[in-house]
Structures are given as structure tokens and as C-alpha cells.
Scaffold this motif. Sequence first.
Motif, PDB file in Angstrom:
ATOM      1  N   ASN A 168      49.820  41.523  40.378  1.00  0.00           N
ATOM      2  CA  ASN A 168      48.951  41.985  40.660  1.00  0.00           C
ATOM      3  C   ASN A 168      47.738  41.728  39.369  1.00  0.00           C
ATOM      4  O   ASN A 168      48.746  42.398  37.859  1.00  0.00           O
ATOM      5  N   GLY A 169      46.675  42.638  39.400  1.00  0.00           N
ATOM      6  CA  GLY A 169      46.369  42.778  37.399  1.00  0.00           C
ATOM      7  C   GLY A 169      44.619  42.328  37.882  1.00  0.00           C
ATOM      8  O   GLY A 169      43.901  41.570  38.895  1.00  0.00           O
ATOM      9  N   ARG A 170      43.486  42.816  36.766  1.00  0.00           N
ATOM     10  CA  ARG A 170      42.329  42.297  36.821  1.00  0.00           C
ATOM     11  C   ARG A 170      42.286  41.463  35.280  1.00  0.00           C
ATOM     12  O   ARG A 170      42.510  42.768  34.230  1.00  0.00           O
ATOM     13  N   TRP A 171      41.660  40.578  34.981  1.00  0.00           N
ATOM     14  CA  TRP A 171      40.872  40.352  33.385  1.00  0.00           C
ATOM     15  C   TRP A 171      39.925  40.394  33.272  1.00  0.00           C
ATOM     16  O   TRP A 171      39.443  39.775  34.002  1.00  0.00           O
ATOM     17  N   GLN A 172      39.079  39.675  31.574  1.00  0.00           N
ATOM     18  CA  GLN A 172      37.796  39.440  32.056  1.00  0.00           C
ATOM     19  C   GLN A 172      38.461  39.020  30.918  1.00  0.00           C
ATOM     20  O   GLN A 172      39.004  38.140  30.438  1.00  0.00           O
ATOM     21  N   PHE A 173      36.778  37.939  30.853  1.00  0.00           N
ATOM     22  CA  PHE A 173      36.677  37.172  30.002  1.00  0.00           C
ATOM     23  C   PHE A 173      37.572  35.597  30.624  1.00  0.00           C
ATOM     24  O   PHE A 173      38.251  35.403  29.233  1.00  0.00           O
ATOM     25  N   SER A 215      45.331  31.690  44.434  1.00  0.00           N
ATOM     26  CA  SER A 215      46.077  32.580  44.179  1.00  0.00           C
ATOM     27  C   SER A 215      45.442  33.673  43.428  1.00  0.00           C
ATOM     28  O   SER A 215      45.773  34.736  43.249  1.00  0.00           O
ATOM     29  N   TYR A 216      43.539  33.456  43.365  1.00  0.00           N
ATOM     30  CA  TYR A 216      43.469  34.258  42.322  1.00  0.00           C
ATOM     31  C   TYR A 216      41.903  34.435  42.749  1.00  0.00           C
ATOM     32  O   TYR A 216      41.407  33.293  43.672  1.00  0.00           O
ATOM     33  N   GLU A 217      41.041  35.377  42.499  1.00  0.00           N
ATOM     34  CA  GLU A 217      39.804  35.864  42.731  1.00  0.00           C
ATOM     35  C   GLU A 217      38.829  35.581  41.248  1.00  0.00           C
ATOM     36  O   GLU A 217      39.449  36.110  40.592  1.00  0.00           O
ATOM     37  N   ILE A 218      37.539  35.007  41.902  1.00  0.00           N
ATOM     38  CA  ILE A 218      36.840  34.987  40.635  1.00  0.00           C
ATOM     39  C   ILE A 218      35.276  36.060  41.015  1.00  0.00           C
ATOM     40  O   ILE A 218      34.916  35.971  42.653  1.00  0.00           O
ATOM     41  N   VAL A 219      35.255  37.090  39.705  1.00  0.00           N
ATOM     42  CA  VAL A 219      34.380  38.037  40.226  1.00  0.00           C
ATOM     43  C   VAL A 219      33.447  37.141  39.874  1.00  0.00           C
ATOM     44  O   VAL A 219      32.684  37.170  38.835  1.00  0.00           O
ATOM     45  N   ASP A 220      31.834  36.792  40.511  1.00  0.00           N
ATOM     46  CA  ASP A 220      30.887  36.909  40.700  1.00  0.00           C
ATOM     47  C   ASP A 220      30.163  37.808  39.819  1.00  0.00           C
ATOM     48  O   ASP A 220      30.247  38.638  40.217  1.00  0.00           O
ATOM     49  N   ASP A 221      28.883  37.545  38.741  1.00  0.00           N
ATOM     50  CA  ASP A 221      27.715  38.738  38.286  1.00  0.00           C
ATOM     51  C   ASP A 221      29.046  39.807  37.735  1.00  0.00           C
ATOM     52  O   ASP A 221      28.760  40.761  37.410  1.00  0.00           O
ATOM     53  N   SER A 222      29.963  38.820  36.740  1.00  0.00           N
ATOM     54  CA  SER A 222      30.797  39.963  35.448  1.00  0.00           C
ATOM     55  C   SER A 222      30.544  39.684  33.863  1.00  0.00           C
ATOM     56  O   SER A 222      31.186  39.844  33.578  1.00  0.00           O
ATOM     57  N   ASP A 272      35.429  38.063  35.497  1.00  0.00           N
ATOM     58  CA  ASP A 272      36.544  38.494  35.380  1.00  0.00           C
ATOM     59  C   ASP A 272      37.633  37.675  36.522  1.00  0.00           C
ATOM     60  O   ASP A 272      37.073  37.198  37.012  1.00  0.00           O
ATOM     61  N   ILE A 273      38.824  38.510  36.244  1.00  0.00           N
ATOM     62  CA  ILE A 273      39.860  37.348  37.961  1.00  0.00           C
ATOM     63  C   ILE A 273      40.452  38.832  38.117  1.00  0.00           C
ATOM     64  O   ILE A 273      40.802  39.554  37.296  1.00  0.00           O
ATOM     65  N   VAL A 274      40.884  38.605  39.709  1.00  0.00           N
ATOM     66  CA  VAL A 274      41.789  39.610  40.315  1.00  0.00           C
ATOM     67  C   VAL A 274      42.609  38.880  41.015  1.00  0.00           C
ATOM     68  O   VAL A 274      42.864  37.850  41.318  1.00  0.00           O
ATOM     69  N   VAL A 275      43.342  38.753  40.942  1.00  0.00           N
ATOM     70  CA  VAL A 275      45.265  38.649  41.587  1.00  0.00           C
ATOM     71  C   VAL A 275      45.906  39.923  42.485  1.00  0.00           C
ATOM     72  O   VAL A 275      46.325  41.281  41.979  1.00  0.00           O
ATOM     73  N   THR A 276      45.717  39.684  43.557  1.00  0.00           N
ATOM     74  CA  THR A 276      46.305  40.796  44.276  1.00  0.00           C
ATOM     75  C   THR A 276      47.478  40.218  45.773  1.00  0.00           C
ATOM     76  O   THR A 276      47.424  38.772  46.146  1.00  0.00           O
TER      77      THR A 276
END
Length: 394
Positions: free
Chosen positions: A129-134, A172-179, A192-196
Motif C-alpha cells: 500500500n502507498g502513494r507516490w508522486q512524480f 496493480s496501481y492507479e495513475i491519478v489524473d490531474d496530479s 501520482d501513483i496509488v497502490v491499494t
Amino acid sequence: MSNHVLDTVMESAERIAALGPANEELGRLDDRAVKVMREAGVIRLLQPKTYGGFEAHPREFAETVMKIAALDGSTGWVAGVVGVHPWEMAMADGRVQDEVWGEDPDTWIASPYAPMGVLRPVDGGYVFNGRWQFSSGTDHCRWIFLGGMLGDAEGKAIMPPTQFHVILPRSSYEIVDDSWDVVGLKGTGSKDIVVTDAFVPDYRVLPFAKVSDGSAAREAGLTNTLYHVPFSQAFPLGITAAVIGTAEGALAHHLAYQRNRTQITGTKIKDDPHVLYAVSEASAEISASRTALIDNICRFYDQAEAGRRSTFEERAAGRRVQVQAAWRAVRAVDEIVGRSGGNGMRMSSPIQRFWRDAHMGLVHAIHVPGAVFHASALTNLGVEPPMGPMRSMI
């Protein structure tokens, strides 16, 4: 051969340059720019030959990134960041290499490596789990490297942290649009990337310590010198090369603009000794940055070729050279931009885009001079830097 990569890129130079505004407008690379890089094999420069790569000398990789960035900063940045990931993937378990490249050697891999996720151990692997930028170029990648820390049974990071590079497929991960709303390098699409609660088999996890100290390459049985260059020199290479290439692009556009320009005073630029001095000085500084970066990576390559592992002092000095090269090049860009006049700053002028891109690239974490310069100075004095952040990425 890898030389063919740069030749192929330069055949499409005008097209890459022309797509700069479109990349910026889209907030990611235009598909046409990506097509050029795929067809040229840019991202396969450091990829193992067993999976269609070229295993090029890192100098060729850096020179290719610089040339692309001189055409468009965002395209060069993606070439430099995404282009280094196959180098590390060569050290990963053969099973994940097959998953990534088995059907398509042109599969691109994104990142970031910042340890912003937590791995909770379970049978056969981990829940992540986590969230990353860039995550630069992420829209065009189908796999990703993400930094993570080992956690306990409740999913809380264990301190002191043990870091890993975790390999995930796009499902397995989400790309956050407009980030990705920034002043420069807009076309990189560094979202940004989000993994849940993603399950990660244990063979898709690389201990960062082994990548950093070179044991991952040795344990993988890699024989090409390329893979034995220290991570702390290989990873920053593409990023700094992109910044220097962007500075070269800014200089080229500045010269084209100034060539026939007459100032409001009626003085032609070619007759203004003050501007000419600044242009010449900036040209020398940017050229020095290029030379320093290439000489630096060649020295580490030669050490690895000779079978010698670099010392902490040598790696700290190498990072100092790399960081200073980026700062020197961007300072030079500021000098010429300050002499471009108001019209040079119109949004229709590419000068301002290269200027913004260069500054955005300079603020990347690997270009922060504080700890690097501090550690290098201590080693020069014969003092061993303390463990912790001061030794990070050295």
C-alpha cells in the motif's frame, strides 16, 4: 547497434522539437513522440541483450538523452528517467523479466523509487500500500518500480526502515489524473501513483541495499560492465543528462533568436560586447557541464571494467560532480535568458519553455547539493560521514 539509436532519433529531430508545445498542452508526451522513441529503441539502450536491448555504454545513453532534451525537455526527461529502469530490471528475478519483456521488449517501466509504500508480509510475498508522486512518463508504461519499506503484520513500517524496490504491473496501481500541475516539464506527465492492497509475489521485490552496493548485479550473474556501475552514479545519469540537454536547447534557441535581433537602443546583438560575452560564457559553462557528466560516468565505468569497487569517497565525489554539472548548466541558462529581452519571454517563444523545464529538472531530489556536498567535503578532510541521510544516494 546503440549508435543507430541516436542516428534514428536525429532523423526525427524536427518532429520531436515540433511536438514540444503539444506535450506541454497534454500534460504528458504526445503519442507521436513516444512512437519515435519506441521505434528508435531509446528506452532499450541499457536493456539486456537477452530481451532485445543494446547494453550500451552509459556514455551513449547520456549523450542520447542530452540530444533528445535539447529538442524538447520533457521528451528528454522521460528518455532519461524511464531509460534507466531496464538497467535495474536486468538485476531482477528472471520470472519478472519474462513477465515484463517476454512478449514485448519495448515495454516501458515507470517509477518512482521514493520509499512511500509499506510491504506487509503474507504467504508467498507481500501486500503493498502507498502513494507516490512524480511518476514520469507513467501513461506510456505498463510496469513500475515503486519504493517501499518493510512493514509488520499490521502494515506499519518497521524502524529503522528496510527499503525495497517493488515491481508491479499496470493492473496493480492507479495513475491519478490531474496530479501534475507544475511550472516546467509539463509534458513528462509525472503523475501520482496509488497502490491499494496489491499482492506482490516475493520474486518481484528487490532489496534496495543489494542494488545500492552492487550485490544484486553480482548475484544475478551479470557479466557486462554496464551493470556493475554504482547505482548512485547510474540512476542520476539520465536525469542530469536531461537537464544539461535542456540547457543546450535553451542556448540553441537563444542563439537563433539573437542572431538577427536589434535592441530597442538600435544596437544589433552582434555588435553588443556585453551580450556576446554572456553568450560565450554560458556556452562554455554548459559545455563544461556536459564534459564533466560524461567524464564522471566513464571513470566509474572504467573502475568497474577493471574489477574494482568504488569507495564511498569516490562515489561522494562523483555525485558532487553530477550535482554541480546540473547547477552550472542552469545558472548559465539564467544568464542568457536574462539577455533575451521581453519578446524572448513570450509564450510563443521556445526559450521560456526550455528555461522553465531546466529549472524544474534542477529541483529533482538528486540535484539537492546539501548532503552530497557535505559528505564529499568530510571525506576530503579524512572524516567519515555519519550514517543516515548524509549518506543517502551515495
